[in-house]
Design a protein around this motif. Structure first.
Motif, mmCIF file in Angstrom:
data_model
loop_
_atom_site.group_PDB
_atom_site.id
_atom_site.type_symbol
_atom_site.label_atom_id
_atom_site.label_comp_id
_atom_site.label_asym_id
_atom_site.label_seq_id
_atom_site.Cartn_x
_atom_site.Cartn_y
_atom_site.Cartn_z
ATOM 1 N N ALA A 1 0.854 -1.190 0.000
ATOM 2 C CA ALA A 1 0.000 0.000 0.000
ATOM 3 C C ALA A 1 0.891 1.241 0.000
ATOM 4 O O ALA A 1 2.069 1.159 0.343
ATOM 5 C CB ALA A 1 -0.883 -0.011 1.241
ATOM 6 N N PRO A 2 0.333 2.388 -0.383
ATOM 7 C CA PRO A 2 1.109 3.631 -0.285
ATOM 8 C C PRO A 2 1.584 3.841 1.153
ATOM 9 O O PRO A 2 0.821 3.609 2.097
ATOM 10 C CB PRO A 2 0.090 4.715 -0.664
ATOM 11 C CG PRO A 2 -0.945 4.019 -1.477
ATOM 12 C CD PRO A 2 -1.031 2.630 -0.901
ATOM 13 N N GLY A 3 2.826 4.235 1.303
ATOM 14 C CA GLY A 3 3.297 4.624 2.631
ATOM 15 C C GLY A 3 3.565 3.481 3.582
ATOM 16 O O GLY A 3 3.611 3.685 4.795
ATOM 17 N N THR B 1 10.444 2.516 0.483
ATOM 18 C CA THR B 1 11.678 3.279 0.274
ATOM 19 C C THR B 1 12.529 3.273 1.540
ATOM 20 O O THR B 1 13.754 3.143 1.465
ATOM 21 C CB THR B 1 11.362 4.718 -0.172
ATOM 22 O OG1 THR B 1 10.326 4.686 -1.157
ATOM 23 C CG2 THR B 1 12.577 5.384 -0.779
ATOM 24 N N VAL C 1 4.429 1.023 -7.766
ATOM 25 C CA VAL C 1 3.499 2.058 -7.299
ATOM 26 C C VAL C 1 2.793 1.540 -6.040
ATOM 27 O O VAL C 1 2.454 0.361 -5.958
ATOM 28 C CB VAL C 1 2.446 2.351 -8.393
ATOM 29 C CG1 VAL C 1 1.393 3.335 -7.901
ATOM 30 C CG2 VAL C 1 3.122 2.878 -9.658
ATOM 31 N N GLY C 2 2.603 2.394 -5.060
ATOM 32 C CA GLY C 2 1.926 1.996 -3.822
ATOM 33 C C GLY C 2 0.481 1.640 -4.100
ATOM 34 O O GLY C 2 -0.340 2.516 -4.394
ATOM 35 N N ASN C 3 0.173 0.328 -4.043
ATOM 36 C CA ASN C 3 -1.148 -0.148 -4.461
ATOM 37 C C ASN C 3 -1.191 -1.641 -4.151
ATOM 38 O O ASN C 3 -0.322 -2.381 -4.599
ATOM 39 C CB ASN C 3 -1.307 0.120 -5.972
ATOM 40 C CG ASN C 3 -2.674 -0.252 -6.518
ATOM 41 O OD1 ASN C 3 -3.342 -1.158 -6.011
ATOM 42 N ND2 ASN C 3 -3.088 0.438 -7.564
ATOM 43 N N THR D 1 0.596 -0.472 10.838
ATOM 44 C CA THR D 1 -0.454 0.536 11.063
ATOM 45 C C THR D 1 -1.670 0.272 10.169
ATOM 46 O O THR D 1 -2.687 0.948 10.309
ATOM 47 C CB THR D 1 0.072 1.953 10.740
ATOM 48 O OG1 THR D 1 0.403 2.017 9.347
ATOM 49 C CG2 THR D 1 1.305 2.286 11.554
ATOM 50 N N GLU D 2 -1.586 -0.700 9.265
ATOM 51 C CA GLU D 2 -2.640 -0.872 8.255
ATOM 52 C C GLU D 2 -3.763 -1.822 8.649
ATOM 53 O O GLU D 2 -4.791 -1.866 7.978
ATOM 54 C CB GLU D 2 -2.030 -1.405 6.953
ATOM 55 C CG GLU D 2 -1.259 -0.368 6.184
ATOM 56 C CD GLU D 2 -0.541 -1.011 5.012
ATOM 57 O OE1 GLU D 2 -1.179 -1.736 4.238
ATOM 58 O OE2 GLU D 2 0.674 -0.780 4.871
ATOM 59 N N GLY E 1 -5.948 0.556 4.829
ATOM 60 C CA GLY E 1 -5.530 0.680 6.219
ATOM 61 C C GLY E 1 -5.328 2.091 6.724
ATOM 62 O O GLY E 1 -4.678 2.307 7.741
ATOM 63 N N GLU F 1 1.668 7.361 6.693
ATOM 64 C CA GLU F 1 1.947 7.066 5.281
ATOM 65 C C GLU F 1 2.980 7.966 4.627
ATOM 66 O O GLU F 1 3.419 7.669 3.525
ATOM 67 C CB GLU F 1 0.651 7.187 4.462
ATOM 68 C CG GLU F 1 -0.312 6.052 4.668
ATOM 69 C CD GLU F 1 -1.634 6.332 3.977
ATOM 70 O OE1 GLU F 1 -1.623 6.688 2.796
ATOM 71 O OE2 GLU F 1 -2.681 6.216 4.637
ATOM 72 N N LYS G 1 2.334 12.281 0.087
ATOM 73 C CA LYS G 1 1.375 11.488 -0.680
ATOM 74 C C LYS G 1 0.499 12.317 -1.630
ATOM 75 O O LYS G 1 0.235 11.868 -2.754
ATOM 76 C CB LYS G 1 0.502 10.637 0.244
ATOM 77 C CG LYS G 1 1.231 9.460 0.877
ATOM 78 C CD LYS G 1 1.649 8.441 -0.156
ATOM 79 C CE LYS G 1 2.617 7.407 0.420
ATOM 80 N NZ LYS G 1 3.964 7.948 0.746
ATOM 81 N N TYR H 1 0.124 11.122 -5.473
ATOM 82 C CA TYR H 1 -1.170 10.602 -5.953
ATOM 83 C C TYR H 1 -2.088 11.779 -6.261
ATOM 84 O O TYR H 1 -3.110 11.971 -5.607
ATOM 85 C CB TYR H 1 -1.786 9.658 -4.901
ATOM 86 C CG TYR H 1 -0.905 8.465 -4.638
ATOM 87 C CD1 TYR H 1 -1.053 7.300 -5.388
ATOM 88 C CD2 TYR H 1 0.103 8.518 -3.688
ATOM 89 C CE1 TYR H 1 -0.225 6.210 -5.186
ATOM 90 C CE2 TYR H 1 0.949 7.432 -3.479
ATOM 91 C CZ TYR H 1 0.770 6.280 -4.230
ATOM 92 O OH TYR H 1 1.604 5.208 -4.026
ATOM 93 N N LYS I 1 -5.381 9.078 12.092
ATOM 94 C CA LYS I 1 -4.431 8.465 13.033
ATOM 95 C C LYS I 1 -3.482 9.497 13.638
ATOM 96 O O LYS I 1 -2.286 9.207 13.849
ATOM 97 C CB LYS I 1 -3.637 7.334 12.356
ATOM 98 C CG LYS I 1 -4.525 6.296 11.697
ATOM 99 C CD LYS I 1 -3.786 5.014 11.420
ATOM 100 C CE LYS I 1 -4.670 4.064 10.620
ATOM 101 N NZ LYS I 1 -4.070 2.772 10.373
#
Lengths: 236, 236
Positions: A35-37, A41, A116-118, A139-140, B37, B140, B144, B148, B162
């Motif tokens: 997922a994004p974030g 990285t 890509v964050g997905n 955290t997700e 999430g 995240e 972002k 996005y 959060k």
């Protein structure tokens, strides 16, 4: 032929071409998906620091927009090419092929492709990688493997990232995340780590090392299989 | 006509139909979008608790798999329909239309449509909602909106969720997230909140109330515009 099927077949043929390119350079290619974030990285930054002097790395970064991530990697002294997809929600084999024109694999041991964050679309497109790495940040929510089964079913290793936040999120049970993963009939190793604190990094680095040596052994045995044929050629 | 364009046109016509259905029932319809999430369901749970007795709510939940989220909403005594998309990475207007057949809007003030966790694809599909709500969890990363842009450019309100984790994530600057949002020429309100601690919830609830009354005023003025025409009809 349906449009989507034709698209995927074209993608697969370019992916096979990319993989042959990686194999010719004895490079282990990994596709990082999350997922994004989720900290892809940050994990790469910590990995580069930990393996400096031991292994040579290169990175392809995928984002809709910005060069932010490639800049972060280059700041660590590692070559990185940024793909900006515009509106596209995932990398495909053509984009990676294009990026490879700007990235020398000479002497590289591991190529990380940060998708890509997905959690959905990247799982359906082969890029030519050897292994799929799925990240899930603590955290997700620990039911994510059940909610996004396509990606987690295919993962060759699952990283539970941001473990330093576990005491503060309260309701994330690593054991429940693992149960969701096993219910997808995926026996892949699950590594809980924090790129920030360094906790758990050793298991991740060991996984990288073992994948790299397994790939080299396969490459060596392929050469051994081919040799007798070459030896049978008439001398020129 | 290109396949994608045809698909989007069909989607838009069903979305308009959904919107007419919402308007006929004086329901404010909101599309909640975020990464997986980011806390969409937790925000809905806290919103239901806070508005109990004041407003009537209903929820459509979108996920690839599982009924987990609809179950969480129903446990709060609010009607919820779960859409499971299978492999699809976003809701579309047809899925919402189908879900509406299983959900009475009689007496409902606000319908929340919780989209599939995905920062890319949901932004391209109109569901018939009146307003787009984008959530970004502080775990995240504050860049972002720049990464996005399609989703964050279109958002009518951005919720930084959060917020109770802010002291522990270290490197998330709400001001930087806001700067990224403004650079997309989006002047939408930005609400920093924690569904868990309740901090910042008031601004979110006030936004909901003001959107609901604005919609009702628009609906009333539409009726006023129509009335003279009806009055001019010959008596039967």
């Amino acid at each position: 032929m349906p449009v989507l099927k034709k698209l995927l077949e074209r993608n697969d043929s370019v992916a096979a071409h990319n993989r042959a390119h990686f194999d010719a350079h004895a490079v282990l290619a990994l596709d990082l998906m999350s997922a994004p974030g989720a900290g892809k990285t940050a994990l790469l930054e910590a990995t580069i620091d930990a393996l400096r002097g031991e292994l040579r790395m290169a990175v392809i970064e995928g984002d809709l927009e910005t060069e932010n991530d490639a800049r972060r990697i280059r700041a660590k002294g590692v070559p990185a090419v940024q793909i900006t997809t515009g509106g596209a929600c995932h990398l495909d084999a053509h984009m990676v092929h294009e990026a490879l024109h700007g990235l020398s694999l000479e002497g590289v041991d591991i190529l990380f492709i940060e998708n890509v964050g997905n959690l959905v679309c990247p799982a359906s497109f082969d890029l030519g990688q050897h292994r799929d790495v799925a990240l899930l940040s603590v955290t997700e929510g620990d039911d994510k493997p059940a909610k996004y089964p396509i990606l987690f079913r295919a993962a060759d290793v699952v990283v539970l990232s941001k473990a330093d936040l576990l005491p503060y999120v309260g309701d994330f049970e690593p054991a429940r995340a693992e149960r969701c993963l096993r219910e997808l009939a995926n026996a892949a190793p699950l590594v809980t780590l924090s790129a920030r604190s360094g906790a758990g990094m050793r298991a991740w680095l060991d996984w990288l090392r073992s994948e790299l040596s397994a790939r080299r052994m396969r490459a060596a045995s392929t050469r051994l299989t081919i040799q007798p044929l070459s030896a049978a050629q008439p001398p020129v």
